[in-house]
Design an enzyme around this catalytic site. Structure first.
Site, PDB file in Angstrom:
ATOM      1  N   THR A   1       0.821  -1.219   0.000  1.00 27.50           N
ATOM      2  CA  THR A   1       0.000   0.000   0.000  1.00 27.50           C
ATOM      3  C   THR A   1       0.854   1.268   0.000  1.00 27.50           C
ATOM      4  O   THR A   1       0.395   2.324  -0.365  1.00 27.50           O
ATOM      5  CB  THR A   1      -0.941   0.035   1.230  1.00 27.50           C
ATOM      6  OG1 THR A   1      -0.207  -0.407   2.367  1.00 27.50           O
ATOM      7  CG2 THR A   1      -2.143  -0.825   1.063  1.00 27.50           C
TER       8      THR A   1
ATOM      9  N   ARG B   1       8.719  -2.000   0.365  1.00 28.06           N
ATOM     10  CA  ARG B   1       9.416  -1.930   1.657  1.00 28.06           C
ATOM     11  C   ARG B   1      10.116  -3.239   1.936  1.00 28.06           C
ATOM     12  O   ARG B   1       9.494  -4.296   1.880  1.00 28.06           O
ATOM     13  CB  ARG B   1       8.419  -1.677   2.783  1.00 28.06           C
ATOM     14  CG  ARG B   1       7.988  -0.271   2.779  1.00 28.06           C
ATOM     15  CD  ARG B   1       7.488   0.168   4.112  1.00 28.06           C
ATOM     16  NE  ARG B   1       6.807   1.425   3.883  1.00 28.06           N
ATOM     17  CZ  ARG B   1       5.788   1.862   4.564  1.00 28.06           C
ATOM     18  NH1 ARG B   1       5.332   1.142   5.577  1.00 28.06           N
ATOM     19  NH2 ARG B   1       5.238   3.014   4.290  1.00 28.06           N
TER      20      ARG B   1
ATOM     21  N   HIS C   1       7.168   4.641   9.343  1.00 31.87           N
ATOM     22  CA  HIS C   1       7.389   4.535  10.789  1.00 31.87           C
ATOM     23  C   HIS C   1       8.214   3.304  11.159  1.00 31.87           C
ATOM     24  O   HIS C   1       8.450   3.055  12.331  1.00 31.87           O
ATOM     25  CB  HIS C   1       6.032   4.457  11.476  1.00 31.87           C
ATOM     26  CG  HIS C   1       5.165   3.421  10.808  1.00 31.87           C
ATOM     27  ND1 HIS C   1       4.547   3.669   9.601  1.00 31.87           N
ATOM     28  CD2 HIS C   1       4.880   2.157  11.132  1.00 31.87           C
ATOM     29  CE1 HIS C   1       3.896   2.583   9.223  1.00 31.87           C
ATOM     30  NE2 HIS C   1       4.085   1.646  10.137  1.00 31.87           N
TER      31      HIS C   1
ATOM     32  N   LYS D   1       8.855   4.615  -3.162  1.00 33.61           N
ATOM     33  CA  LYS D   1       7.587   4.611  -3.897  1.00 33.61           C
ATOM     34  C   LYS D   1       7.565   5.734  -4.911  1.00 33.61           C
ATOM     35  O   LYS D   1       8.278   6.730  -4.778  1.00 33.61           O
ATOM     36  CB  LYS D   1       6.400   4.719  -2.947  1.00 33.61           C
ATOM     37  CG  LYS D   1       6.234   6.061  -2.277  1.00 33.61           C
ATOM     38  CD  LYS D   1       4.895   6.076  -1.548  1.00 33.61           C
ATOM     39  CE  LYS D   1       4.722   7.362  -0.759  1.00 33.61           C
ATOM     40  NZ  LYS D   1       3.398   7.455  -0.154  1.00 33.61           N
TER      41      LYS D   1
ATOM     42  N   ASP E   1       8.685   9.576   8.259  1.00 32.35           N
ATOM     43  CA  ASP E   1       8.668  10.394   7.050  1.00 32.35           C
ATOM     44  C   ASP E   1       7.712  11.581   7.138  1.00 32.35           C
ATOM     45  O   ASP E   1       7.445  12.245   6.132  1.00 32.35           O
ATOM     46  CB  ASP E   1       8.325   9.526   5.837  1.00 32.35           C
ATOM     47  CG  ASP E   1       6.951   8.899   5.948  1.00 32.35           C
ATOM     48  OD1 ASP E   1       6.507   8.630   7.080  1.00 32.35           O
ATOM     49  OD2 ASP E   1       6.299   8.686   4.913  1.00 32.35           O
TER      50      ASP E   1
ATOM     51  N   ASP F   1       4.426  11.893   7.756  1.00 33.43           N
ATOM     52  CA  ASP F   1       3.031  11.939   7.308  1.00 33.43           C
ATOM     53  C   ASP F   1       2.031  11.589   8.411  1.00 33.43           C
ATOM     54  O   ASP F   1       0.849  11.863   8.272  1.00 33.43           O
ATOM     55  CB  ASP F   1       2.809  11.089   6.041  1.00 33.43           C
ATOM     56  CG  ASP F   1       3.168   9.631   6.226  1.00 33.43           C
ATOM     57  OD1 ASP F   1       3.683   9.266   7.313  1.00 33.43           O
ATOM     58  OD2 ASP F   1       2.948   8.847   5.279  1.00 33.43           O
ATOM     59  N   ARG F   2       2.498  10.980   9.499  1.00 32.53           N
ATOM     60  CA  ARG F   2       1.562  10.646  10.578  1.00 32.53           C
ATOM     61  C   ARG F   2       1.597  11.692  11.685  1.00 32.53           C
ATOM     62  O   ARG F   2       2.563  12.446  11.801  1.00 32.53           O
ATOM     63  CB  ARG F   2       1.913   9.296  11.189  1.00 32.53           C
ATOM     64  CG  ARG F   2       1.737   8.162  10.225  1.00 32.53           C
ATOM     65  CD  ARG F   2       1.966   6.830  10.900  1.00 32.53           C
ATOM     66  NE  ARG F   2       1.609   5.759   9.982  1.00 32.53           N
ATOM     67  CZ  ARG F   2       1.409   4.506  10.334  1.00 32.53           C
ATOM     68  NH1 ARG F   2       1.555   4.144  11.587  1.00 32.53           N
ATOM     69  NH2 ARG F   2       1.075   3.598   9.446  1.00 32.53           N
TER      70      ARG F   2
ATOM     71  N   THR G   1      -8.225   0.801   3.405  1.00 33.92           N
ATOM     72  CA  THR G   1      -7.026   1.305   4.065  1.00 33.92           C
ATOM     73  C   THR G   1      -5.957   1.661   3.047  1.00 33.92           C
ATOM     74  O   THR G   1      -5.793   0.960   2.052  1.00 33.92           O
ATOM     75  CB  THR G   1      -6.495   0.215   5.019  1.00 33.92           C
ATOM     76  OG1 THR G   1      -7.502  -0.018   6.002  1.00 33.92           O
ATOM     77  CG2 THR G   1      -5.218   0.636   5.695  1.00 33.92           C
TER      78      THR G   1
ATOM     79  N   GLU H   1      -7.180   8.537   8.570  1.00 28.85           N
ATOM     80  CA  GLU H   1      -7.147   7.120   8.912  1.00 28.85           C
ATOM     81  C   GLU H   1      -6.913   6.986  10.407  1.00 28.85           C
ATOM     82  O   GLU H   1      -6.250   7.829  11.020  1.00 28.85           O
ATOM     83  CB  GLU H   1      -6.012   6.412   8.187  1.00 28.85           C
ATOM     84  CG  GLU H   1      -6.201   6.317   6.701  1.00 28.85           C
ATOM     85  CD  GLU H   1      -5.162   5.386   6.096  1.00 28.85           C
ATOM     86  OE1 GLU H   1      -5.516   4.244   5.791  1.00 28.85           O
ATOM     87  OE2 GLU H   1      -4.002   5.789   5.949  1.00 28.85           O
TER      88      GLU H   1
ATOM     89  N   SER I   1      -4.938   5.160  11.725  1.00 33.58           N
ATOM     90  CA  SER I   1      -3.527   4.875  11.951  1.00 33.58           C
ATOM     91  C   SER I   1      -2.715   6.177  12.027  1.00 33.58           C
ATOM     92  O   SER I   1      -1.614   6.249  11.515  1.00 33.58           O
ATOM     93  CB  SER I   1      -3.006   3.989  10.835  1.00 33.58           C
ATOM     94  OG  SER I   1      -3.318   4.560   9.570  1.00 33.58           O
TER      95      SER I   1
ATOM     96  N   LYS J   1      -0.888  11.988   3.476  1.00 37.22           N
ATOM     97  CA  LYS J   1      -1.254  12.459   4.799  1.00 37.22           C
ATOM     98  C   LYS J   1      -0.145  13.378   5.281  1.00 37.22           C
ATOM     99  O   LYS J   1       0.986  13.336   4.773  1.00 37.22           O
ATOM    100  CB  LYS J   1      -1.536  11.311   5.742  1.00 37.22           C
ATOM    101  CG  LYS J   1      -0.460  10.303   5.863  1.00 37.22           C
ATOM    102  CD  LYS J   1      -1.034   9.068   6.535  1.00 37.22           C
ATOM    103  CE  LYS J   1      -0.074   7.924   6.402  1.00 37.22           C
ATOM    104  NZ  LYS J   1      -0.742   6.637   6.382  1.00 37.22           N
TER     105      LYS J   1
ATOM    106  N   ARG K   1      -4.607  -7.073  12.321  1.00 37.17           N
ATOM    107  CA  ARG K   1      -5.133  -5.938  13.071  1.00 37.17           C
ATOM    108  C   ARG K   1      -6.599  -6.182  13.392  1.00 37.17           C
ATOM    109  O   ARG K   1      -7.368  -6.604  12.529  1.00 37.17           O
ATOM    110  CB  ARG K   1      -5.028  -4.657  12.262  1.00 37.17           C
ATOM    111  CG  ARG K   1      -3.628  -4.358  11.732  1.00 37.17           C
ATOM    112  CD  ARG K   1      -3.470  -2.874  11.437  1.00 37.17           C
ATOM    113  NE  ARG K   1      -2.305  -2.559  10.631  1.00 37.17           N
ATOM    114  CZ  ARG K   1      -1.047  -2.506  11.086  1.00 37.17           C
ATOM    115  NH1 ARG K   1      -0.801  -2.780  12.355  1.00 37.17           N
ATOM    116  NH2 ARG K   1      -0.042  -2.204  10.284  1.00 37.17           N
TER     117      ARG K   1
HETATM  118  C1  G1P Z   1      -0.773   0.945   7.744  1.00 37.54           C
HETATM  119  C2  G1P Z   1      -2.011   1.643   8.232  1.00 37.54           C
HETATM  120  C3  G1P Z   1      -2.679   2.359   7.085  1.00 37.54           C
HETATM  121  C4  G1P Z   1      -1.690   3.305   6.428  1.00 37.54           C
HETATM  122  C5  G1P Z   1      -0.431   2.547   6.041  1.00 37.54           C
HETATM  123  C6  G1P Z   1       0.641   3.491   5.531  1.00 37.54           C
HETATM  124  O1  G1P Z   1      -1.126  -0.005   6.765  1.00 37.54           O
HETATM  125  O2  G1P Z   1      -2.905   0.747   8.838  1.00 37.54           O
HETATM  126  O3  G1P Z   1      -3.797   3.054   7.566  1.00 37.54           O
HETATM  127  O4  G1P Z   1      -2.246   3.904   5.292  1.00 37.54           O
HETATM  128  O5  G1P Z   1       0.099   1.871   7.179  1.00 37.54           O
HETATM  129  O6  G1P Z   1       1.033   4.413   6.488  1.00 37.54           O
HETATM  130  P1  G1P Z   1      -1.323  -1.564   7.092  1.00 37.54           P
HETATM  131  O7  G1P Z   1      -0.050  -2.030   7.720  1.00 37.54           O
HETATM  132  O8  G1P Z   1      -2.459  -1.646   8.069  1.00 37.54           O
HETATM  133  O9  G1P Z   1      -1.636  -2.170   5.767  1.00 37.54           O
HETATM  134 ZN    ZN Z   2       4.731   7.617   7.451  1.00 41.20          ZN
END
Ligand code: G1P
Ligand code: ZN
Length: 543
Positions: A18, A22, A114, A126, A279, A281-282, A344, A363, A365, A376, A496
């Site tokens: 997503t 990585r 993170h 990406k 990075d 964004d959170r 997500t 989100e 998260s 974000k 999760r």
């Molecule tokens: C996680 C978060 C999701 C966020 C993504 C990237 O993805 O749950 O909301 O967009 O990191 O920061 P997941 O590991 O759940 O697929």
């Molecule tokens: Zn991030």
């Protein structure tokens, strides 16, 4: 200086998740590994000859090496110009901002968000398109397909580019401009928020603490919060970005941002606390002795948006990811605007924003943002809160409690079971898929199951369908239990479990979330057979 075509072999494991590709640093350091993926991107995005690319990352270990490799490959692949952040640095939202502002063809962002960094930590890359947002699924699929058959890549034999001084140089026929990674972003923030009002609050008794977690937001927070808004220098902690984030896990939640949490729950706590991730964004928002869930944060931001200059005209719509609590839906309902429920991952918001359907999105998260960029944006959320606080002149806790009194409270928690054997995690999901249809109508204590499904999303803009996005168990009172597998982990599988209970009764709003969700947690464990199937009594992290 000459362009070489290097023979290589395909890799089979370069499927972007997503948030891009990585992997552990040692995987990226294998001969040709990064190069193959970068060439697969260049082969898949059909950039016109002479196009401009934006390049930068969160500064983690391997960032600088990767930047030099990518610059030489961009030159060999016919790009006309690369805008690269000084020192190879660009936060993810800043990269999105720079792509949009300079009308670049797209950008490459180097980050594993993170996830911990260092020689044995994670690395990631990406591609973001010209709208500043993550590439669409069809592009990432094309990149993956290409990476499985690639036989060579193009590389310019040249010396390294000096990344630490601003200004323009050339690499073969390509121009490389080293830009201030903060300037464009800070200018955008000044255009959205009332810096005078925030500056006035900070000149009074209002105190803040921002934890950059030794990650990329350090320089951004210093420039914006300290230099431009006048906060005392010690308002920003862990401000020096380190290649391994000081050995920490740069994820702004109650577990990993413990230094900040201790301060905000201690004696003499500041009025406002916040943290951002690797990075940038959170975000995590805290008041004095008070935690704002990301779902509530989105709802409060939406409800107060017109107090903030950049959003004075109102909000077109809100989007939230499916597992995010429905607190924002209630605000949208009251405002008479649409609220979209997406899978997500950030990319689903981009289409809605490009089509003008949505202004705010978030989100659970710890991700919140708006249409000012297509990622974000951690510091944006911090500034949004600071603006609201400067205008309303009330404590964070009061603002949130008043919000609950008006809209009801969505108690919320997420349980993460990390690094599970893949078969065990898959087993839980398969068990749920096989059985959820028999749950409808069943009653568990005060909860009656209304419907269950495996969430599927049809994009209202392009009609694309995303299936199997998580098992939803929806109760008749609006409470929910959701199960889904993470798409970003790099070790085994992460399961999760998302829990949400709606409570309209103000006299119950003081309850602790874990207390209020106790029964739902038990139901979730019972239905999923999680403990027996994974051998885990406790989640790894509760947020
Ligand atoms: C996680 C978060 C999701 C966020 C993504 C990237 O993805 O749950 O909301 O967009 O990191 O920061 P997941 O590991 O759940 O697929
Ligand atoms: Zn991030």
């Amino acid at each position: 200086m000459s362009i070489r075509t290097v023979n290589t072999r395909p890799f089979s494991d370069q499927k972007p998740g997503t948030s891009g590709l990585r992997k552990k640093v040692p995987v990226f350091r294998q001969p040709h590994y990064l190069e193959n993926f970068v060439q697969s991107i260049f082969d898949s995005i059909s950039a016109p000859h002479g196009a401009t690319l934006v390049l930068g990352g969160d500064g983690r270990f391997y960032n600088r090496t990767a930047i030099q490799i990518i610059l030489k490959m961009a030159a060999a692949n016919g790009f006309g110009k690369v805008l690269v952040g000084r020192g190879g640095i660009l936060s993810t939202p800043a990269a999105s901002c720079v792509i949009r502002k300079h009308k670049a063809f797209g950008g490459l962002i180097l980050s594993a968000s993170h996830n911990p960094g260092g020689p044995d930590g994670d690395f990631g890359i990406k591609f973001n398109s010209g709208n500043g947002g993550p590439a669409t699924e069809s592009v990432t699929e094309a990149i993956f397909a290409r990476s499985k058959i690639i036989e060579h890549y193009r590389f310019l034999d040249a010396g390294d580019v000096m990344l630490d001084r601003l200004g323009e140089t050339t690499l073969g026929r390509m121009r490389v401009e080293v830009i201030d990674p903060v300037a464009d972003y800070a200018e955008l923030m000044e255009a959205l928020f009332d810096f005078d009002a925030i500056r006035a609050a900070l000149a009074g008794s209002f105190r803040i603490k921002f934890d950059a977690m030794h990650a990329v937001t350090g320089p951004y927070a210093r420039e914006i919060l300290v230099n431009r808004l006048g906060a005392p220098a010690d308002s920003v902690m862990n401000a020096v970005p380190l290649e391994d984030f000081g050995g920490g896990h740069p994820d702004p939640n109650l577990t990993y941002a413990h230094d900040l949490v201790e301060i905000m729950y201690g004696a003499d706590a500041p009025d406002f606390g916040a943290a951002s991730d690797g990075d940038g964004d959170r975000n995590m928002i805290l008041g004095r002795h008070f935690f704002v869930t990301p779902s509530d944060s989105l709802a409060v931001i939406a409800a107060n948006a017109t107090l903030v200059p950049g959003y004075r005209q109102g909000v077109a719509g809100i989007a939230r990811s499916m597992p995010t609590s429905a607190a924002a839906d209630r605000v949208a309902g009251a405002l008479g605007i649409p609220c979209f429920e997406t899978p997500t991952g950030w990319k689903f918001f981009g289409n809605l924003m490009d089509a003008g359907k949505v202004t705010l999105c978030g989100e659970e998260s710890f991700g919140t943002s708006s249409s000012h960029v297509r990622e974000k944006d951690g510091l944006w959320a911090v500034l949004f809160w600071l603006d609201i606080l400067a205008v309303r002149k009330q404590p964070v806790e009061t603002i949130v409690r008043e919000h609950w009194a008006k809209y009801g409270r969505n108690f919320y928690s997420r349980y993460d079971y990390e690094a599970l054997p893949t078969e065990a995690a898959d087993g839980v999901m398969q068990h749920l898929r096989a059985n959820f249809s028999s749950l409808t109508g069943k009653t568990f204590g005060p909860y009656t199951v209304q419907t269950c499904d495996d969430f599927s999303y049809t994009d209202p803009v392009d009609g694309s369908i995303s299936k199997n996005q998580g098992i939803r168990i929806l109760f008749s009172d609006g409470s929910r239990i959701i199960f889904r597998l993470s798409g970003t982990g790099t070790e085994g599988a992460t399961l999760r479990v998302y829990l949400e209970a709606y409570e309209a009764d103000v006299s119950r709003h003081h309850l602790d979330a874990q207390e209020a969700l106790k029964e739902l947690i038990e139901i979730a464990l019972r239905i999923s057979e999680l403990q027996a199937r994974t051998g885990r009594d406790q989640p790894t992290v509760i947020t």
